[in-house]
Design a protein around this motif. Structure first.
Motif: not given
Length: 169
Positions: A1-15
């Motif tokens: 089965m070909t998998k989908n792509i799950f992408i995420f991004d997070v914003e922090n108070t600093s690195l």
């Protein structure tokens, strides 16, 4: 089965600071967004570093809000669990922000989550030049440093890279 792509991004108070917003998107192999989520905390941003105050907070328009970092991480985890078996999991320039976030998500319930986190965590930056302006490359209006728009820009960068052709089928 070909998998989908799950992408995420997070914003922090600093690195290496505390997460206050995230977004994730699931893209099928034909390039269609089939699910998405975005949340932010209502916590005041007095702890945010100057760069975040200038570059992130002004672009942060997210309707879904929670009060605490724990609630934020649980929203992410629930969405992740919904898709983890049908997706490869991606971030863009995953260290330090996204990997720190994942560690905190795991530590919120280590007994149940220790072996349930993304493995392997794929990184768009391994395939796409980290120095390009991903938002400018899309030719669509995106807010820089907005977690959902950053997901879309990263998906576009991945989708237009030759590597994607090898994984899309």
């Amino acid at each position: 089965m070909t998998k989908n792509i799950f992408i995420f991004d997070v914003e922090n108070t600093s690195l290496h600071g505390e997460a206050f917003a995230f977004a994730a998107a699931v893209m099928d192999r034909q390039g269609n967004i089939i699910d998405k989520i975005e949340y932010r905390t209502t916590k005041p941003m007095q702890d945010a570093c100057q760069w975040v105050r200038i570059n992130v907070i002004p672009n942060l328009s997210i309707d879904n809000q929670v009060k605490t970092g724990l609630e934020l991480r649980n929203q992410f985890y629930d969405f992740y669990k919904k898709h983890k078996d049908t997706c490869t999991i991606w971030a863009d320039c995953a260290f330090p922000v996204e990997t720190s976030f994942l560690s905190r998500v795991a530590n919120d319930d280590l007994e149940n989550r220790e072996f349930d986190m993304p493995y392997p965590l794929m990184d768009v930056a391994n395939f796409v030049d980290v120095n390009i302006d991903r938002n400018a490359q899309t030719n669509i209006p995106l807010r820089k440093h907005h977690p959902y728009d950053d997901c879309i820009a990263s998906l576009y960068a991945l989708k237009t890279h030759a590597f994607y052709q090898t994984i899309k089928n």
